[in-house]
Motif scaffolding. Structure first.
Motif, PDB file in Angstrom:
ATOM      1  N   GLY A 151       0.829  -1.189   0.000  1.00  0.00           N
ATOM      2  CA  GLY A 151       0.000   0.000   0.000  1.00  0.00           C
ATOM      3  C   GLY A 151       0.866   1.242   0.000  1.00  0.00           C
ATOM      4  O   GLY A 151       2.060   1.204   0.294  1.00  0.00           O
ATOM      5  N   LEU A 152       0.250   2.369  -0.340  1.00  0.00           N
ATOM      6  CA  LEU A 152       0.960   3.643  -0.402  1.00  0.00           C
ATOM      7  C   LEU A 152       1.185   4.210   0.999  1.00  0.00           C
ATOM      8  O   LEU A 152       0.331   4.071   1.879  1.00  0.00           O
ATOM      9  N   THR A 153       2.331   4.867   1.191  1.00  0.00           N
ATOM     10  CA  THR A 153       2.542   5.581   2.454  1.00  0.00           C
ATOM     11  C   THR A 153       1.634   6.804   2.512  1.00  0.00           C
ATOM     12  O   THR A 153       1.138   7.169   3.573  1.00  0.00           O
ATOM     13  N   ASP A 154       1.421   7.452   1.350  1.00  0.00           N
ATOM     14  CA  ASP A 154       0.490   8.579   1.277  1.00  0.00           C
ATOM     15  C   ASP A 154       0.076   8.766  -0.184  1.00  0.00           C
ATOM     16  O   ASP A 154       0.697   8.227  -1.100  1.00  0.00           O
ATOM     17  N   LEU A 155      -0.999   9.513  -0.378  1.00  0.00           N
ATOM     18  CA  LEU A 155      -1.498   9.834  -1.719  1.00  0.00           C
ATOM     19  C   LEU A 155      -1.970  11.286  -1.682  1.00  0.00           C
ATOM     20  O   LEU A 155      -3.164  11.564  -1.546  1.00  0.00           O
ATOM     21  N   PRO A 156      -1.020  12.236  -1.790  1.00  0.00           N
ATOM     22  CA  PRO A 156      -1.389  13.651  -1.693  1.00  0.00           C
ATOM     23  C   PRO A 156      -2.122  14.116  -2.950  1.00  0.00           C
ATOM     24  O   PRO A 156      -1.676  13.864  -4.072  1.00  0.00           O
ATOM     25  N   VAL A 157      -3.257  14.773  -2.756  1.00  0.00           N
ATOM     26  CA  VAL A 157      -4.069  15.239  -3.875  1.00  0.00           C
ATOM     27  C   VAL A 157      -4.492  16.689  -3.654  1.00  0.00           C
ATOM     28  O   VAL A 157      -4.464  17.193  -2.530  1.00  0.00           O
ATOM     29  N   THR A 158      -4.885  17.331  -4.745  1.00  0.00           N
ATOM     30  CA  THR A 158      -5.485  18.661  -4.696  1.00  0.00           C
ATOM     31  C   THR A 158      -6.850  18.609  -5.374  1.00  0.00           C
ATOM     32  O   THR A 158      -7.129  17.709  -6.172  1.00  0.00           O
ATOM     33  N   PHE A 159      -7.697  19.583  -5.036  1.00  0.00           N
ATOM     34  CA  PHE A 159      -9.042  19.664  -5.614  1.00  0.00           C
ATOM     35  C   PHE A 159      -9.609  21.044  -5.271  1.00  0.00           C
ATOM     36  O   PHE A 159      -9.088  21.749  -4.402  1.00  0.00           O
ATOM     37  N   THR A 160     -10.663  21.408  -5.958  1.00  0.00           N
ATOM     38  CA  THR A 160     -11.318  22.674  -5.645  1.00  0.00           C
ATOM     39  C   THR A 160     -12.043  22.556  -4.309  1.00  0.00           C
ATOM     40  O   THR A 160     -12.832  21.633  -4.120  1.00  0.00           O
ATOM     41  N   PRO A 161     -11.778  23.463  -3.369  1.00  0.00           N
ATOM     42  CA  PRO A 161     -12.478  23.378  -2.087  1.00  0.00           C
ATOM     43  C   PRO A 161     -14.000  23.466  -2.264  1.00  0.00           C
ATOM     44  O   PRO A 161     -14.491  24.231  -3.078  1.00  0.00           O
ATOM     45  N   THR A 162     -14.694  22.649  -1.499  1.00  0.00           N
ATOM     46  CA  THR A 162     -16.158  22.659  -1.512  1.00  0.00           C
ATOM     47  C   THR A 162     -16.667  22.620  -0.089  1.00  0.00           C
ATOM     48  O   THR A 162     -15.973  22.123   0.811  1.00  0.00           O
ATOM     49  N   PRO A 163     -17.885  23.103   0.155  1.00  0.00           N
ATOM     50  CA  PRO A 163     -18.404  23.071   1.522  1.00  0.00           C
ATOM     51  C   PRO A 163     -18.768  21.644   1.939  1.00  0.00           C
ATOM     52  O   PRO A 163     -19.103  20.790   1.097  1.00  0.00           O
TER      53      PRO A 163
END
Length: 411
Positions: free
Chosen positions: A392-404
């Motif tokens: 498994g991955l140690t981490d999977l950093p992602v970005t996205f448009t903030p939503t409420p």
């Protein structure tokens, strides 16, 4: 007449399989064949079986290749604090080490308890907890999908199905991960898990409810509370971490492979395809301990002694060139992989279904809620945990448009 040097056993520990397991398995197979001599922590010898046919032979013959760990010929070398002890086990009265008719009774008890899980309720729990987890990260515009989502979702669903309160979930996650990593906190993690299970079983013994534990306690086969606790630990460990890694590995594939790009923008057809490809090519459960030879025998041209430990190389068998001569054509809808095991000790079918619902729902919810999700780092910067057992991955950093946050308002 000179003989070619005998290749040294492979040290199956540390980061050996961390970066490029496919290459490592190819090298092992080239040097040693389908049955590889390995040494575990503390220079403990074992065999790693990489051949698809050999693995079928082992898992299909529970008498010759027994699950009874008392047969092991290395017990006099194993200290009480050996970090792999929770993975390999000694005198544990769990379904993992039960053989014969008693094993069949226990498998039937587990199957009955899991089959009674309502599929609509299961999906509801998975969606509910997935939404709650996404609510904590969606306003931020970035997250580590492993630590903040994948590692938290399966155990929360399983804990609810078993009968735990939601508040007990986070500590169970920590204990399970410590136990499965097989390092210095492995024994402490196992102890916390055992204590939690024991307390839950005692509570349900006096006050049954509509949950898995109560159904197991109601089974007429006469299993002790200790046996049921052990089986619950097995089910929790086998159900949580591989499912978390199934989510993480599938999302990694979908975020890094152009074949799955469409599904990130509203399509859903390729989610099960990505999940199945992961089971073939990047399966969460890489290697499993184990089986013990009940007498001297031959396997893959090797002389196996009575009491030898054989490790099941599930990923190695999945990539065996003798069954993968056509490259990737065995993926798609083909389920002949070894990712859930094989034979009478394979993962029970209702448990597979529960894991698949949790993983698929988890992936669907995250793609619904964060439709423009993207990797925050280059794909080749992603790293894996060093365990030779689970991938498994140690981490999977992602970005996205903030939503409420939805706050429980999803229709």
């Amino acid at each position: 007449m000179s003989h070619a040097p005998v290749p040294a056993p492979v040290r199956l520990s540390g980061p050996l399989l961390q970066d490029d397991p496919a290459r490592v398995y190819r090298d092992m197979r080239r040097e040693h064949g389908s049955v590889v001599p390995v040494v575990l922590d503390g220079d403990v010898p074992a065999w790693l079986v990489l051949g698809y046919r050999e693995l079928h032979q082992i898992t299909g013959d529970p008498v010759l290749f027994s699950r009874d760990s008392e047969l092991w010929n290395q017990w006099d070398r194993i200290p009480d604090d050996w970090p792999l002890l929770p993975m390999i086990g000694r005198k544990q009265p769990s379904i993992l080490y039960t053989v014969g008719e008693r094993h069949r009774q226990r498998a039937a008890m587990l199957t009955t308890a899991l089959e009674a899980v309502d599929p609509y309720q299961l999906r509801h729990y998975a969606e509910k907890f997935a939404d709650e987890l996404i609510d904590t990260i969606c306003p931020k515009g970035g997250a580590d999908i492993i630590a903040e989502y994948a590692m938290l979702l399966p155990v929360r669903v399983l804990a609810r199905l078993y009968g735990f309160s939601d508040e007990e979930g986070p500590a169970l996650v920590t204990a399970l991960n410590d136990m499965i990593d097989g390092r210095d906190r492995a024994i402490a993690g196992q102890l916390h898990l055992a204590t939690s299970m024991s307390n839950l079983v005692a509570a349900r013994r006096t006050e049954p409810a509509d949950d898995v534990v109560s159904r197991m306690l109601a089974d007429p086969s006469g299993f002790t509370d200790e046996e049921i606790c052990q089986d619950l630990m097995v089910m929790m460990a086998a159900g949580h971490q591989p499912t978390a890694d199934w989510i993480g590995n599938s999302l990694r594939l979908m975020l890094t492979d152009n074949r799955f790009a469409a599904s990130l923008f509203g399509g859903r057809n390729s989610i099960p395809e990505a999940m199945n490809e992961v089971l073939w090519e990047d399966t969460p459960t890489q290697n499993v301990a184990g089986r013990w030879a009940s007498r001297d025998t031959q396997l893959g041209g090797r002389r196996i002694r009575a009491g030898d430990l054989l490790l099941l190389g599930l990923q190695g068998a999945n990539s065996d060139p003798q069954v993968r001569t056509d490259g990737a054509a065995l993926t798609g809808g083909n389920n002949a992989h070894f990712s859930f095991g094989h034979g009478e000790h394979r993962c029970p079918f209702p448990a597979q279904e529960i894991a698949e619902v949790i993983a698929r729902t988890g992936i669907e919810v995250i793609l619904d809620r964060l439709p423009d999700i993207d990797l925050a780092v280059p794909a080749d910067a992603l790293t894996r945990r060093p365990s030779p057992w689970l991938r498994g991955l140690t981490d999977l950093p992602v970005t996205f448009t903030p939503t409420p946050a939805l706050g429980g308002t999803r229709a």
